[in-house]
Motif scaffolding. Sequence first.
Motif, PDB file in Angstrom:
ATOM      1  N   LYS A 294      47.569  52.160  45.938  1.00 37.49           N
ATOM      2  CA  LYS A 294      45.818  52.493  46.082  1.00 37.49           C
ATOM      3  C   LYS A 294      45.008  52.964  45.052  1.00 37.49           C
ATOM      4  O   LYS A 294      43.252  52.265  45.075  1.00 37.49           O
ATOM      5  N   GLN A 295      45.471  53.738  43.704  1.00 37.62           N
ATOM      6  CA  GLN A 295      44.424  54.192  43.449  1.00 37.62           C
ATOM      7  C   GLN A 295      44.864  53.058  41.910  1.00 37.62           C
ATOM      8  O   GLN A 295      43.756  52.486  41.151  1.00 37.62           O
ATOM      9  N   LYS A 296      45.774  52.014  41.718  1.00 39.20           N
ATOM     10  CA  LYS A 296      45.499  51.136  41.303  1.00 39.20           C
ATOM     11  C   LYS A 296      44.327  49.844  41.542  1.00 39.20           C
ATOM     12  O   LYS A 296      44.179  49.201  41.086  1.00 39.20           O
ATOM     13  N   LYS A 297      44.854  50.173  43.418  1.00 41.36           N
ATOM     14  CA  LYS A 297      43.791  48.739  43.984  1.00 41.36           C
ATOM     15  C   LYS A 297      42.114  49.261  43.401  1.00 41.36           C
ATOM     16  O   LYS A 297      41.644  48.312  43.110  1.00 41.36           O
ATOM     17  N   LYS A 298      42.014  50.272  43.346  1.00 41.92           N
ATOM     18  CA  LYS A 298      41.047  51.120  43.152  1.00 41.92           C
ATOM     19  C   LYS A 298      40.759  50.471  41.532  1.00 41.92           C
ATOM     20  O   LYS A 298      39.085  50.123  41.551  1.00 41.92           O
ATOM     21  N   SER A 299      41.479  51.053  40.889  1.00 45.12           N
ATOM     22  CA  SER A 299      40.545  50.788  39.405  1.00 45.12           C
ATOM     23  C   SER A 299      40.589  49.298  38.804  1.00 45.12           C
ATOM     24  O   SER A 299      39.746  48.892  38.501  1.00 45.12           O
ATOM     25  N   ILE A 300      41.481  48.374  39.575  1.00 46.84           N
ATOM     26  CA  ILE A 300      41.026  47.160  39.638  1.00 46.84           C
ATOM     27  C   ILE A 300      40.501  46.198  40.428  1.00 46.84           C
ATOM     28  O   ILE A 300      39.767  45.688  39.590  1.00 46.84           O
ATOM     29  N   ARG A 301      39.727  46.561  41.436  1.00 44.79           N
ATOM     30  CA  ARG A 301      38.595  46.295  41.724  1.00 44.79           C
ATOM     31  C   ARG A 301      37.643  46.868  40.981  1.00 44.79           C
ATOM     32  O   ARG A 301      36.867  45.600  40.932  1.00 44.79           O
ATOM     33  N   ARG A 339      39.340  35.891  33.817  1.00 43.64           N
ATOM     34  CA  ARG A 339      39.812  37.100  33.882  1.00 43.64           C
ATOM     35  C   ARG A 339      39.454  37.939  35.172  1.00 43.64           C
ATOM     36  O   ARG A 339      40.355  38.455  35.446  1.00 43.64           O
ATOM     37  N   ALA A 340      38.063  37.799  36.036  1.00 45.84           N
ATOM     38  CA  ALA A 340      38.024  38.286  37.031  1.00 45.84           C
ATOM     39  C   ALA A 340      38.921  37.801  38.147  1.00 45.84           C
ATOM     40  O   ALA A 340      39.225  38.247  38.986  1.00 45.84           O
ATOM     41  N   LYS A 341      38.890  36.202  38.463  1.00 43.42           N
ATOM     42  CA  LYS A 341      39.807  36.109  39.413  1.00 43.42           C
ATOM     43  C   LYS A 341      40.961  36.029  38.558  1.00 43.42           C
ATOM     44  O   LYS A 341      41.777  36.372  40.326  1.00 43.42           O
ATOM     45  N   ASP A 342      41.826  36.015  37.477  1.00 45.04           N
ATOM     46  CA  ASP A 342      42.826  36.585  37.645  1.00 45.04           C
ATOM     47  C   ASP A 342      43.337  38.257  37.945  1.00 45.04           C
ATOM     48  O   ASP A 342      44.202  38.754  39.368  1.00 45.04           O
ATOM     49  N   LYS A 343      42.650  38.945  37.981  1.00 48.24           N
ATOM     50  CA  LYS A 343      42.484  40.153  38.869  1.00 48.24           C
ATOM     51  C   LYS A 343      42.450  40.078  40.460  1.00 48.24           C
ATOM     52  O   LYS A 343      42.770  41.114  41.077  1.00 48.24           O
ATOM     53  N   LEU A 347      44.836  41.954  43.100  1.00 50.57           N
ATOM     54  CA  LEU A 347      44.465  42.631  44.535  1.00 50.57           C
ATOM     55  C   LEU A 347      44.900  42.343  45.486  1.00 50.57           C
ATOM     56  O   LEU A 347      45.180  42.714  46.136  1.00 50.57           O
ATOM     57  N   ILE A 348      45.237  40.857  45.564  1.00 53.47           N
ATOM     58  CA  ILE A 348      45.432  40.094  46.721  1.00 53.47           C
ATOM     59  C   ILE A 348      47.139  40.911  46.627  1.00 53.47           C
ATOM     60  O   ILE A 348      47.797  40.529  48.066  1.00 53.47           O
ATOM     61  N   GLU A 349      47.626  40.507  45.477  1.00 50.91           N
ATOM     62  CA  GLU A 349      49.536  40.844  45.961  1.00 50.91           C
ATOM     63  C   GLU A 349      49.817  42.701  46.145  1.00 50.91           C
ATOM     64  O   GLU A 349      50.424  43.349  46.823  1.00 50.91           O
ATOM     65  N   LEU A 350      48.779  43.091  45.556  1.00 50.13           N
ATOM     66  CA  LEU A 350      48.663  45.480  46.003  1.00 50.13           C
ATOM     67  C   LEU A 350      48.345  45.498  47.103  1.00 50.13           C
ATOM     68  O   LEU A 350      49.033  46.009  47.527  1.00 50.13           O
ATOM     69  N   ASP A 351      47.497  44.569  47.782  1.00 51.83           N
ATOM     70  CA  ASP A 351      47.493  44.661  49.495  1.00 51.83           C
ATOM     71  C   ASP A 351      48.208  44.428  50.175  1.00 51.83           C
ATOM     72  O   ASP A 351      48.067  44.718  51.366  1.00 51.83           O
ATOM     73  N   ALA A 352      49.656  43.374  49.701  1.00 52.37           N
ATOM     74  CA  ALA A 352      50.195  43.389  50.008  1.00 52.37           C
ATOM     75  C   ALA A 352      51.518  44.314  50.438  1.00 52.37           C
ATOM     76  O   ALA A 352      52.438  44.171  51.094  1.00 52.37           O
TER      77      ALA A 352
END
Length: 365
Positions: A294-301, A339-343, A347-352
């Motif tokens: 969740k912390q990683k997801k927040k940073s990537i967002r 780069r934003a698209k890759d991120k 995020l989609i992978e992290l959500d999974a």
Amino acid sequence: MMPFLWNDLEDLIRSLLKRFIKRDALPSSPYKLVRLDVTDQKLWLGTKDVDIGMGAAAVIKGLSGAKGRVSELGVLQFKKECQNALSKICKKALDKCPLKYATVHNMMCLDPRKMYSSPDECLQKLKRLIEKFVLDKQLTGGISSGDVISQQFEKALSNEAKSLEFANFQPSVSRVDAFLSQNLSSYTDLWNFCKKLLLLSHGQAEVERGFSINKEVETCNMSEETVVIQRLICDQVKVCGGVTKVPLTKELISYCASARSRYRAHLEEEKKKRETEENSKKRKYVEEDLKELKQKKKSIREICISLENDADRMAEQAESSGGSKMATLITESNSLRRRAKDKHKELIELDAEIENKIVELTKLS
């Protein structure tokens, strides 16, 4: 025990000092005796007069005769060394001698023989002990409780202590705690205070002896619970007076007969406990992973938002520019959008992954 320590210790120290200190240099007061400077050679006896004991004296006499192998000078040298050794031993003993403490002296009031022969003196000594406890805040109830104890002791001295049992008490034969318990237990406050006094001299000997017993009963891979149980058994056998004196009651036999079933139940309980602990550990690890994701997801967002904002800003700048600068800005803007698209894919992978962890956590609940 403490009630007899004062006289016994004084006799012991005085007998040691008499071996190498002049008689007239030894104070009559025990308080002064323990503060005597035994290293002062002015107080020492002449080397010839040093008492090295009858056994040593007999051996030296046999070795220093007409045909002896030891000269008179050698004997004097030996006695001098003995005197120095006695001086060092006594100095060490006197440095930590309990006779320096008034409490040890006042504890004589619990000597049954003293209670019979000198009741007034015993009463004064007990009052000093009470005062010491009150000053150190070790007496529950404070001064009022001390007055009650003093009154009960005075009453006991007037009644119970007049008995010949007190006069004929022998410390080498009877236990003073058992004797006082038998005669003073009716005086509740007094006896509770006496128990505290009698415990003062108790160090860690009983506990340390217990360590030795633990060492005897221990075997490889023995759990703490097993050690505790074996110690309880050893203590009970000791209380009964030996293995052959343990009463084989019906309850004990029945308890032993069902030992196997209880052991199986214990194993099942331990198994469940281990499973619970393992689940708790797994749950903890999953929770930590989930928190990290969740912390990683927040940073990537946050990175995605930053990249998109930068791309939009460069696109706006390109609109107001021309030539090669416009092309450069558009190129950089497109690069940031990729780069934003890759991120966003990350995020989609992290959500999974987060969803999987939540499912796993639910199963462990």
